[in-house]
Design a protein around this motif. Structure first.
Motif, PDB file in Angstrom:
ATOM      1  N   GLY A 206       0.815  -1.207   0.000  1.00 63.23           N
ATOM      2  CA  GLY A 206       0.000   0.000   0.000  1.00 63.23           C
ATOM      3  C   GLY A 206       0.852   1.262   0.000  1.00 63.23           C
ATOM      4  O   GLY A 206       0.567   2.225  -0.726  1.00 63.23           O
ATOM      5  N   VAL A 207       1.914   1.260   0.803  1.00 63.11           N
ATOM      6  CA  VAL A 207       2.817   2.413   0.862  1.00 63.11           C
ATOM      7  C   VAL A 207       3.524   2.586  -0.482  1.00 63.11           C
ATOM      8  O   VAL A 207       3.667   3.719  -0.982  1.00 63.11           O
ATOM      9  CB  VAL A 207       3.843   2.231   1.998  1.00 63.11           C
ATOM     10  N   ALA A 208       3.963   1.480  -1.081  1.00 60.80           N
ATOM     11  CA  ALA A 208       4.649   1.546  -2.377  1.00 60.80           C
ATOM     12  C   ALA A 208       3.740   2.149  -3.443  1.00 60.80           C
ATOM     13  O   ALA A 208       4.152   3.014  -4.223  1.00 60.80           O
ATOM     14  CB  ALA A 208       5.119   0.156  -2.798  1.00 60.80           C
ATOM     15  N   ALA A 209       2.493   1.693  -3.492  1.00 59.88           N
ATOM     16  CA  ALA A 209       1.545   2.231  -4.473  1.00 59.88           C
ATOM     17  C   ALA A 209       1.355   3.729  -4.265  1.00 59.88           C
ATOM     18  O   ALA A 209       1.344   4.512  -5.228  1.00 59.88           O
ATOM     19  CB  ALA A 209       0.206   1.504  -4.350  1.00 59.88           C
ATOM     20  N   THR A 210       1.212   4.124  -3.002  1.00 58.35           N
ATOM     21  CA  THR A 210       1.030   5.544  -2.684  1.00 58.35           C
ATOM     22  C   THR A 210       2.236   6.370  -3.121  1.00 58.35           C
ATOM     23  O   THR A 210       2.095   7.475  -3.670  1.00 58.35           O
ATOM     24  CB  THR A 210       0.800   5.728  -1.175  1.00 58.35           C
ATOM     25  N   LEU A 211       3.428   5.847  -2.890  1.00 59.31           N
ATOM     26  CA  LEU A 211       4.649   6.571  -3.254  1.00 59.31           C
ATOM     27  C   LEU A 211       4.770   6.753  -4.761  1.00 59.31           C
ATOM     28  O   LEU A 211       5.174   7.819  -5.241  1.00 59.31           O
ATOM     29  CB  LEU A 211       5.878   5.829  -2.709  1.00 59.31           C
ATOM     30  N   TRP A 212       4.426   5.731  -5.541  1.00 55.12           N
ATOM     31  CA  TRP A 212       4.495   5.859  -7.001  1.00 55.12           C
ATOM     32  C   TRP A 212       3.489   6.889  -7.510  1.00 55.12           C
ATOM     33  O   TRP A 212       3.805   7.692  -8.393  1.00 55.12           O
ATOM     34  CB  TRP A 212       4.252   4.509  -7.670  1.00 55.12           C
TER      35      TRP A 212
END
Length: 436
Positions: A206-212
């Motif tokens: 979830g954090v990775a998706a948000t960062l992208w």
């Protein structure tokens, strides 16, 4: 004197000690926006690099698919699809992308698609399991890899148009350092055991998706002047036109060494799931399990990259030779200890992965430095296009390792890869000292 903004303070801190010629090689209008552009690059690039580490196909996604009950075959597809998918599309899209007046939009779109792909992975991990979850996640990783290739092609051009040559290394270096620190923190949290691992991995997605997605929005704020659309030749056409370059024994030898050393990139998923269906329980019984593996990988990158880079400037041939030997030892030792059923004990597997990842980073730095230094200004583009085309196609054959693992086991795959590294070491002895 007006009070400096945070952006200006960051820019001055990065640019301290410069001789004042920061705008010599970029358009005048880009010079006016240097503080904003530098900060935008650092934030966007660091965000995507952290996101990359949080979903690392070699470790995180391999662990996730195993935990969801996907087959060894699907786990083995992750790295070949990720590596080939990020490389081969460039051969078809590079020319068109370089003809865009403003390439920041291509990078922003690529980052957005990567984020949305990871959202899909997260939903698949929550609502699906077994073969279905594995297939969906592998397909979404393919989409992510293609989007990543778009970012890769466009980023260097955008960087060259918006940030002065005197600062480009600082910008990318600082972003990489911030990202490494972020992934190391993630590994420490995983290793601590305070949060249940599946829960933490899902949070990481979830954090990775948000960062992208955040990076995509940030990059659209970049001040990029239109223009410089010439020189958009297609690398695929360049490669096809230059097949005759394979008559150069040194180039052929180099490509052969590089092809054999794809083993260093393909091996980690087979190490993570070494114990078959019981692999996840065995990993969780180790010191930190997955966290220890992530920590080992990120620390290997953090500690070895500068040293390998320095050595490559002295002799890229010796870096390729040494990293081949280190990889062979790591993989050979893994096979030996697996046969003795000792890889499940204590921190044996994280230690072996740490050594392998040191070799992996040596291979990456050694091969890039060797190719640049062995070529001339006249044939460097042709050498690069031809080499990337051949390696991209070879990476697609990496799916064969999944079939071998499915029918003969992980140990056999790792043994084959150890032999590949041995052959790479032997062939690298024939490479010239191109730095001389």
């Amino acid at each position: 004197m007006s009070k400096q903004t945070t952006v200006e303070q960051v820019y001055e801190a990065i640019n301290s000690g410069d001789d004042g010629r920061v705008c010599k090689d970029i358009p005048e209008q880009a010079c006016d926006h240097q503080p904003k552009n530098v900060s935008t690059h650092i934030v966007s690039l660091a965000s995507t690099k952290v996101a990359d580490g949080l979903i690392d196909p070699k470790l995180i996604l391999s662990w996730l698919l195993s935990a969801l009950g996907a087959s060894t075959f699907l786990v083995g597809l992750l790295v070949p699809i990720r590596e080939a998918g990020a490389l081969l599309p460039q051969l078809f899209t590079a020319g068109a992308l370089r003809r865009l007046p403003q390439r920041k939009w291509a990078w922003a779109l690529g980052s957005l698609v990567q984020g949305l792909s990871v959202v899909g992975m997260l939903l698949s991990a929550i609502f699906l399991e077994g073969k279905a979850a594995g297939i969906v996640i592998v397909v979404l990783l393919g989409v992510l890899a293609i989007a990543r290739s778009v970012c890769s092609v466009s980023y260097k051009d955008v960087l060259g148009k918006t940030v002065s040559k005197s600062m480009r290394g600082k910008v990318t270096g600082l972003a990489a350092s911030v990202a490494s620190a972020g992934v190391i923190i993630f590994g420490l949290v995983l290793a601590s055991g305070y949060v249940e691992r599946m829960t933490l991995v899902l949070i990481a997605l979830g954090v990775a998706a948000t960062l992208w997605i955040f990076a995509s929005l940030m990059f659209t704020k970049l001040e990029e002047a239109p223009g410089a659309t010439e020189g958009g030749g297609n690398p695929l056409e360049v490669a096809k036109k230059n097949l005759s370059l394979l008559k150069d024994r040194q180039l052929l030898l180099f490509i052969s060494v590089r092809a054999l050393l794809i083993a260093t990139a393909l091996a980690p998923p087979f190490m993570v799931t070494l114990n078959g269906n019981g692999g996840i329980e065995n990993l969780d019984s180790m010191l930190g399990g997955l966290g220890a593996l992530v920590l080992a990988s990120s620390l290997a990158s953090f500690l070895s990259s500068y040293v390998w880079g320095w050595l490559a400037d002295q002799s890229s041939r010796k870096v390729l030779l040494l990293s081949s030997i280190v990889a062979m030892v790591a993989l050979g030792t893994t096979v030996f200890l697996a046969e003795l059923d000792l890889v499940r004990h204590s921190i044996v597997l994280p230690a072996l992965l740490f050594v392998l990842m040191i070799a992996y980073h040596g291979v990456r730095l050694g091969r890039s430095t060797h190719l640049v230094d062995m070529a001339t200004a006249d044939n460097r583009a042709a050498y690069t296009a031809l080499s990337n085309t051949i390696i991209g196609l070879i990476l697609l054959t990496g799916v064969g390792f999944s079939a071998i693992a499915q029918y003969f086991g992980h140990v056999v795959v790792l043994a084959v890869m150890a032999v590949m590294c041995l052959l790479a070491a032997l062939l690298s002895l024939g490479l010239k000292e191109v730095q001389e």
